[in-house]
Design a protein around this motif. Structure first.
Motif, PDB file in Angstrom:
ATOM      1  N   TYR A 146       0.830  -1.213   0.000  1.00  0.00           N
ATOM      2  CA  TYR A 146       0.000   0.000   0.000  1.00  0.00           C
ATOM      3  C   TYR A 146       0.863   1.261   0.000  1.00  0.00           C
ATOM      4  O   TYR A 146       0.542   2.238  -0.663  1.00  0.00           O
ATOM      5  CB  TYR A 146      -0.936   0.018   1.211  1.00  0.00           C
ATOM      6  N   THR A 176     -10.842   1.034   7.984  1.00  0.00           N
ATOM      7  CA  THR A 176     -10.452   1.430   6.634  1.00  0.00           C
ATOM      8  C   THR A 176     -11.715   1.562   5.787  1.00  0.00           C
ATOM      9  O   THR A 176     -12.823   1.636   6.317  1.00  0.00           O
ATOM     10  CB  THR A 176      -9.421   0.446   6.032  1.00  0.00           C
ATOM     11  N   PHE A 180      -3.551  -4.745   4.752  1.00  0.00           N
ATOM     12  CA  PHE A 180      -4.757  -4.937   5.559  1.00  0.00           C
ATOM     13  C   PHE A 180      -4.945  -6.403   5.945  1.00  0.00           C
ATOM     14  O   PHE A 180      -5.549  -6.706   6.970  1.00  0.00           O
ATOM     15  CB  PHE A 180      -5.982  -4.378   4.827  1.00  0.00           C
ATOM     16  N   ASP A 204      -5.916   0.228  -6.888  1.00  0.00           N
ATOM     17  CA  ASP A 204      -5.697  -0.466  -5.616  1.00  0.00           C
ATOM     18  C   ASP A 204      -6.425   0.244  -4.479  1.00  0.00           C
ATOM     19  O   ASP A 204      -5.783   0.738  -3.556  1.00  0.00           O
ATOM     20  CB  ASP A 204      -4.182  -0.534  -5.358  1.00  0.00           C
ATOM     21  N   ARG A 231      -1.485  13.311  -2.764  1.00  0.00           N
ATOM     22  CA  ARG A 231      -0.999  12.347  -3.773  1.00  0.00           C
ATOM     23  C   ARG A 231      -0.956  12.961  -5.170  1.00  0.00           C
ATOM     24  O   ARG A 231      -0.092  12.604  -5.976  1.00  0.00           O
ATOM     25  CB  ARG A 231      -1.884  11.098  -3.743  1.00  0.00           C
ATOM     26  N   MET A 272      -7.426   3.030  -4.071  1.00  0.00           N
ATOM     27  CA  MET A 272      -6.564   4.182  -3.780  1.00  0.00           C
ATOM     28  C   MET A 272      -7.348   5.487  -3.844  1.00  0.00           C
ATOM     29  O   MET A 272      -7.914   5.845  -4.885  1.00  0.00           O
ATOM     30  CB  MET A 272      -5.414   4.213  -4.783  1.00  0.00           C
ATOM     31  N   THR A 273      -7.358   6.180  -2.729  1.00  0.00           N
ATOM     32  CA  THR A 273      -8.065   7.446  -2.643  1.00  0.00           C
ATOM     33  C   THR A 273      -7.305   8.532  -3.401  1.00  0.00           C
ATOM     34  O   THR A 273      -6.102   8.710  -3.187  1.00  0.00           O
ATOM     35  CB  THR A 273      -8.198   7.862  -1.165  1.00  0.00           C
ATOM     36  N   THR A 283      -4.686   6.341   3.796  1.00  0.00           N
ATOM     37  CA  THR A 283      -5.403   7.464   4.386  1.00  0.00           C
ATOM     38  C   THR A 283      -6.099   7.003   5.668  1.00  0.00           C
ATOM     39  O   THR A 283      -6.301   7.792   6.592  1.00  0.00           O
ATOM     40  CB  THR A 283      -6.450   8.022   3.410  1.00  0.00           C
TER      41      THR A 283
END
Ligand code: GLU
Length: 323
Positions: A140, A245, A228, A157, A165, A159-160, A208
């Motif tokens: 991650y 999460t 995770f 993935d 970022r 991914m926020t 995050t």
């Protein structure tokens, strides 16, 4: 039998998913944090490790598609898509332990899920063949660096897309709207993060989610693990009290552990984008054109139904925003 006797996680069946998954609740936005790598455990009361949330951009707004999509197998000369075409495969960075989004199917050995299909649809658009894809499993906290250094073409993935970022990578337009929730033992009385003050709450390093735990007003003890899946094992061994999460990831975990439950509403907004190097903006525009086509022609909805249909009817796909 108690949770301590469960041992390692087992892979869920579709039926288990139907029975156990829970996805609900409103989003009341907490600041979306940097997402930069953070490791270890934060003592209760300690100042949050991350910088102040970066609100300098609209993280949902990506690069506008330009012109018409080229035909598969005919990528424009000089473009990054042409480089990928010449190589003969798209390299996708993702995880292998996020059930429903990207996890290894124990029967086929292949990594599969909603995120993997997002990548396969890009391969389809470049080659006319979704199988022309190489999956690289990445940690991650390597999602940003892997997109930046070109070791993968694209990261899908859970991914926020956030402003911190965006400083390092380009994101596609948003392809999924997630939000953070909490997973606790099925016999826990906790109803959300507010009830977890002083308790150990696990998230992946570089997520995050970790930053949001560290910043939670109830002052839980944020515990970082590499993935995770490692959080789930720690939870099952009673090393941590909870995992927090995205609802998407927690639903997959709850499906693997009958002694776990997901509680409370979503308390953040986690809009997912695919990450790419900023060196090839034409590739981001191309990916957005593919996403736009697939929102319009029903491919997105079919993908949702395939992986997440157990949660109910497919919502409308997230609307694209461009900068
Ligand atoms: N979506 C969040 C993030 O991108 C948390 C889950 C994850 O690490 O994928 O950091």
């Amino acid at each position: 039998m108690t949770r301590t006797r469960m041992g390692l996680a087992v892979i869920a069946t579709g039926a288990t998913l139907l029975a156990l998954a829970g996805c609900a609740g409103d989003s009341s936005p907490l600041p979306s944090a940097s997402g930069r790598a953070t490791t270890g455990t934060q003592a209760p009361g300690q100042a949050p490790a991350q910088a102040a949330p970066d609100k300098s951009c609209n993280p949902r707004a990506s690069l506008k598609p330009t012109g018409t999509l080229p035909q598969p197998g005919h990528m424009p000369a000089g473009s990054y898509m042409a480089e990928i075409q010449k190589r003969g495969r798209l390299i996708l960075g993702t995880s292998q332990d996020t059930l429903l989004f990207s996890s290894r199917n124990p029967f086929t050995g292949k990594v599969e899920g909603f995120d993997v299909d997002m990548g396969r649809q890009i391969a389809q658009a470049i080659f006319g063949d979704p199988d022309k894809i190489q999956i690289k499993v990445i940690a991650y906290d390597k999602r940003v660096s892997s997109a930046m250094d070109g070791s993968v073409d694209i990261v899908a993935d859970t991914m926020t897309a956030n402003c911190a970022r965006w400083k390092d990578v380009n994101f596609s337009s948003i392809y999924y709207e997630a939000g953070q929730r909490v997973l606790v033992s099925s016999d826990s009385t906790a109803k959300g993060m507010d009830d977890l003050g002083g308790k150990k709450v696990c998230a992946a390093s570089g997520s995050t989610s970790y930053d949001n735990i560290a910043a939670a007003p109830s002052k839980p003890i944020a515990v970082a693990k590499a993935a995770f899946g490692d959080c789930l094992v720690s939870f099952q061994q009673n090393e941590v009290d909870a995992i927090s999460t995205d609802d998407t990831i927690l639903a997959g975990m709850a499906a693997q552990d009958p002694y776990a439950k997901v509680v409370g509403p979503k308390f953040t907004q986690e809009p997912y984008g695919m990450a790419m190097s900023q060196k090839h903006p034409e590739f981001t525009s191309f990916v957005n054109a593919v996403l736009a086509k697939n929102r319009a022609n029903g491919t997105w909805t079919a993908t949702y139904k395939k992986w997440l249909g157990a949660f109910g009817a497919a919502p409308a796909p997230p609307a694209a925003e461009y900068r």
